[in-house]
Design an enzyme around this catalytic site. Structure first.
Site, PDB file in Angstrom:
ATOM      1  N   ASP A 162       0.813  -1.217   0.000  1.00  0.00           N
ATOM      2  CA  ASP A 162       0.000   0.000   0.000  1.00  0.00           C
ATOM      3  C   ASP A 162       0.852   1.275   0.000  1.00  0.00           C
ATOM      4  O   ASP A 162       1.803   1.394   0.794  1.00  0.00           O
ATOM      5  CB  ASP A 162      -0.884  -0.007   1.246  1.00  0.00           C
ATOM      6  CG  ASP A 162      -2.229   0.670   1.047  1.00  0.00           C
ATOM      7  OD1 ASP A 162      -2.394   1.357   0.033  1.00  0.00           O
ATOM      8  OD2 ASP A 162      -3.109   0.497   1.898  1.00  0.00           O
ATOM      9  N   ASP A 163       0.504   2.214  -0.877  1.00  0.00           N
ATOM     10  CA  ASP A 163       1.123   3.557  -0.903  1.00  0.00           C
ATOM     11  C   ASP A 163       2.639   3.521  -1.116  1.00  0.00           C
ATOM     12  O   ASP A 163       3.373   4.369  -0.603  1.00  0.00           O
ATOM     13  CB  ASP A 163       0.823   4.318   0.390  1.00  0.00           C
ATOM     14  CG  ASP A 163      -0.595   4.856   0.443  1.00  0.00           C
ATOM     15  OD1 ASP A 163      -1.439   4.388  -0.344  1.00  0.00           O
ATOM     16  OD2 ASP A 163      -0.874   5.744   1.280  1.00  0.00           O
ATOM     17  N   CYS A 213      -6.322   4.136  -3.571  1.00  0.00           N
ATOM     18  CA  CYS A 213      -6.386   2.682  -3.346  1.00  0.00           C
ATOM     19  C   CYS A 213      -7.519   1.971  -4.070  1.00  0.00           C
ATOM     20  O   CYS A 213      -7.293   1.004  -4.801  1.00  0.00           O
ATOM     21  CB  CYS A 213      -6.506   2.406  -1.847  1.00  0.00           C
ATOM     22  SG  CYS A 213      -5.171   3.113  -0.857  1.00  0.00           S
ATOM     23  N   HIS A 229      -9.781  -2.613  -1.701  1.00  0.00           N
ATOM     24  CA  HIS A 229      -9.906  -1.620  -0.645  1.00  0.00           C
ATOM     25  C   HIS A 229     -10.876  -2.154   0.399  1.00  0.00           C
ATOM     26  O   HIS A 229     -11.891  -2.762   0.072  1.00  0.00           O
ATOM     27  CB  HIS A 229     -10.407  -0.281  -1.209  1.00  0.00           C
ATOM     28  CG  HIS A 229     -10.409   0.812  -0.193  1.00  0.00           C
ATOM     29  ND1 HIS A 229      -9.252   1.317   0.348  1.00  0.00           N
ATOM     30  CD2 HIS A 229     -11.428   1.494   0.393  1.00  0.00           C
ATOM     31  CE1 HIS A 229      -9.553   2.258   1.220  1.00  0.00           C
ATOM     32  NE2 HIS A 229     -10.860   2.378   1.271  1.00  0.00           N
ATOM     33  N   ASP A 276       0.177  -0.035  -4.948  1.00  0.00           N
ATOM     34  CA  ASP A 276      -1.075   0.384  -5.586  1.00  0.00           C
ATOM     35  C   ASP A 276      -1.038   1.803  -6.149  1.00  0.00           C
ATOM     36  O   ASP A 276      -1.913   2.187  -6.918  1.00  0.00           O
ATOM     37  CB  ASP A 276      -2.281   0.174  -4.673  1.00  0.00           C
ATOM     38  CG  ASP A 276      -2.201   0.948  -3.363  1.00  0.00           C
ATOM     39  OD1 ASP A 276      -1.162   1.580  -3.077  1.00  0.00           O
ATOM     40  OD2 ASP A 276      -3.195   0.913  -2.604  1.00  0.00           O
ATOM     41  N   HIS A 277      -0.041   2.586  -5.801  1.00  0.00           N
ATOM     42  CA  HIS A 277       0.217   3.906  -6.392  1.00  0.00           C
ATOM     43  C   HIS A 277       1.417   4.509  -5.694  1.00  0.00           C
ATOM     44  O   HIS A 277       1.916   3.966  -4.702  1.00  0.00           O
ATOM     45  CB  HIS A 277      -0.992   4.854  -6.272  1.00  0.00           C
ATOM     46  CG  HIS A 277      -1.641   4.803  -4.925  1.00  0.00           C
ATOM     47  ND1 HIS A 277      -1.045   5.293  -3.791  1.00  0.00           N
ATOM     48  CD2 HIS A 277      -2.826   4.281  -4.523  1.00  0.00           C
ATOM     49  CE1 HIS A 277      -1.842   5.094  -2.759  1.00  0.00           C
ATOM     50  NE2 HIS A 277      -2.921   4.462  -3.173  1.00  0.00           N
TER      51      HIS A 277
END
Length: 595
Positions: free
Chosen positions: A32-33, A71, A125, A337-338
């Site tokens: 994540d992130d 997300c 998510h 995810d980004h």
């Protein structure tokens, strides 16, 4: 004797054939992130030996781009193989099965082809679970597992297990955690934005998830069916909480800050945001930019420590594959995810179309991979993960996925390509000062061109263009230079059809909950309900200090999408005094009849 030899040879041949026919397993790791702050992506300061270990046995895609830098939409793209405009998922509350009830997800497709599929922690998510995707309920490190009715995705079926973790406090205590002291504006969060925890790895969610994954791999080794094991790690998502030993790996003075702390020259203000997600935590600075340097330095320290914490958990997974004898027949894909702004352009968080938010790590490792340890510089997309995995696992790729297989680059990282990666992000009218917009961002080997178009129309309102070769940190928007007109015209031809307007008469859902038809519960407005009494009750619930007003931080902390919530706060704050009264909350930005 000769017949016995022939028989033995035949058995060996059949055994070899059966072994050859067994499909490869898939270890599917979501982080994540995660921006590309890894050793294998060129960062010389960060400590990521296990990310780098995976890169050494796989291929690093150096220019991999998500389709939307938040997300819910990004993960939906990966799992459905469809772009955001197809799924109509542009926020954190919309389930992809509203618009595409019969779509076959990535793991669902593998399950239909004989795979045992399991999901651990954050893959979709949270709140947007999909039981059809898994062979067993989706496991979370908070003591719950979630399934959904196979005939009705809206019906969740929850069960409990014994692994219960939390970043702050004792998750098993029946006594509520104390409210933050002297910071009543930010009482909606359980703790600060970053912390060096005294807990062990496995007392925090990601360590517990890694431990569960190791157990699952041990058990799956004995199964005849191949497996698709999806393992999600929460860090380095806010809050940046990890055991102190990972903080001790770094001297915060050695962690570099951004080149700039303002938006690119010539870029509209609405392309950024006000850091609402980051500033919603107790102890964070008040609204403004730049963030005080000491706080920014500590936050970057926390982000690096969180990455090293996740790195250690990934090492446990790789060790387990080796120990169980699974490495030689397991495809591994790792993706963030980004990206995430660490002060770049004065921004903290995702929620933009800039390179820093749209670019994320993607590493794919295949058994006996000839391109192991190499990098691919071609722009690729996360929508490509679905068809890539079906291709490398020998499954026919569904004809309706939007991406393309990356197998040619896995075989030859230097293969020629004219591929262009597409990302997008919406902006509400209150932010743009005109109408709702959708920004489509096109990235080729040199340029990033972002076209801000009316959400449900075809008129382009603003244009950004960055030369990623001469200006890789995007300091200057060069869209107004005459010599670049041809680039913009070529990119404009890639714009998709206009997005159909939302059917206001159709049923609306917030995650799996029905909002009555006709209610103004469009995407990005999770707090709206059908009447003033409902909104009044919502206000009373959020107003924990019972002051009759909500500060900006209180309001944002109560919402699931901080960037959207910040825009909505500005709309509701009709007298522009920096707070929302109960009446302003109920009216939702509309004028009262008395006005």
């Amino acid at each position: 004797m000769q017949n016995l030899t022939v028989f033995a040879a035949a058995l060996l041949s059949v055994s070899s054939l059966l072994a050859a026919e067994k499909k490869p397993n898939v270890l599917f790791i979501a982080v994540d992130d995660l921006r590309p702050e890894l050793g294998c992506y060129g960062n010389k300061i960060i400590k990521t030996p296990n990310f780098d270990r995976l890169a050494a046995r796989g291929l690093v895609f150096n220019h991999a781009y998500v389709q939307q830098a938040v997300c819910g939409p990004s993960r939906t793209v990966v799992m459905t193989g469809k772009r955001p405009d197809a799924t109509r998922v542009w926020d954190l509350d919309t389930h992809f099965r509203v618009a595409m009830p019969e779509v076959v997800t990535l793991s669902q497709y593998f399950k239909a082809n004989g795979y045992f599929c399991a999901g651990l922690s954050k893959i979709y998510h949270r709140g947007l679970e999909d039981g059809r995707s898994w062979s067993v309920p989706h496991w979370y490190p908070n003591g719950t597992a979630v399934d959904t009715d196979p005939l009705d995705w809206k019906k969740q079926i929850k069960s409990k297990h014994s692994v219960i973790t939390a970043e702050y406090g004792d998750p098993t205590s029946k006594v509520a955690s104390p409210k933050p002291v002297n910071d009543s504006e930010k009482a909606g969060k359980p703790g600060p934005a970053f912390s060096a925890s005294t807990k062990s790895d496995d007392e925090l969610p990601d360590g517990a998830t890694a431990a569960e994954a190791v157990k699952r791999l041990h058990d799956l080794k004995e199964e005849s069916a191949p497996f698709f094991l999806a393992v999600g790690f929460l860090k380095p998502h806010l809050p940046f909480v990890s055991p102190k030993k990972y903080w001790d790996l770094y001297d915060p003075n050695q962690i570099p800050g951004p080149v700039d702390n303002k938006l690119p020259a010539g870029t509209p203000a609405f392309t950024g945001h006000d850091n609402g997600e980051f500033l919603a935590y107790p102890g964070s600075p008040t609204r403004g930019n730049p963030i005080p340097e000491d706080y920014a330095k500590a936050a970057r320290h926390g982000y690096y420590a969180a990455i090293s914490y996740v790195d250690a958990q990934i090492g446990r997974l790789l060790d387990a594959l080796d120990k169980e004898g699974l490495s030689d027949n397991t495809v591994i894909v790792l993706w963030g995810d980004h990206g995430w702004h660490l002060g770049d352009h004065g921004l903290w968080g995702k929620h933009t179309n800039f390179e820093t938010a749209a670019r994320a790590p993607l590493i794919i490792s295949l058994p006996k991979q000839k391109s192991a340890g190499k990098k691919c510089e071609v722009p690729v997309e996360f929508v490509d993960i679905y068809p890539t995995l079906t291709d490398v696992c020998g499954l026919p790729t569904p004809s309706d996925v939007d991406g393309v297989s990356l197998k040619p680059f896995l075989e030859n990282p230097n293969a020629s390509s004219s591929k262009i990666a597409v990302s997008q992000y919406p902006r509400k009218a209150g932010k743009t000062g005109s109408v709702d917009l959708m920004g489509y961002s096109f990235r080729d080997a040199r340029w990033r061109c972002t076209l801000w178009r009316e959400l449900n129309g075809t008129k382009v309102i603003a244009t950004e263009l960055y030369d990623e070769v001469s200006d890789p940190v995007e300091l200057t928007n060069v869209a107004d230079k005459p010599e670049n007109r041809a680039v913009i015209e070529a990119m404009s031809k890639l714009l998709p059809p206009a997005i159909p307007a939302v059917d206001k008469s159709a049923p609306k859902y917030k995650k799996n909950k029905l909002v009555s038809p006709g209610a103004s519960a469009a995407e990005g407005k999770p707090e709206q309900a059908s009447g003033a009494s409902d909104r009044g009750a919502k206000f009373d619930k959020i107003d924990v200090q019972k002051t009759g007003k909500l500060t900006r931080a209180e309001y944002i902390a109560s919402q699931s999408d901080a960037a959207v919530a910040a825009d909505r706060f500005d709309k509701c704050d009709t007298d522009k005094d920096g707070s929302i009264t109960r009446e302003e909350f109920i009216l939702g930005g509309k004028k009262s009849k008395a006005q």
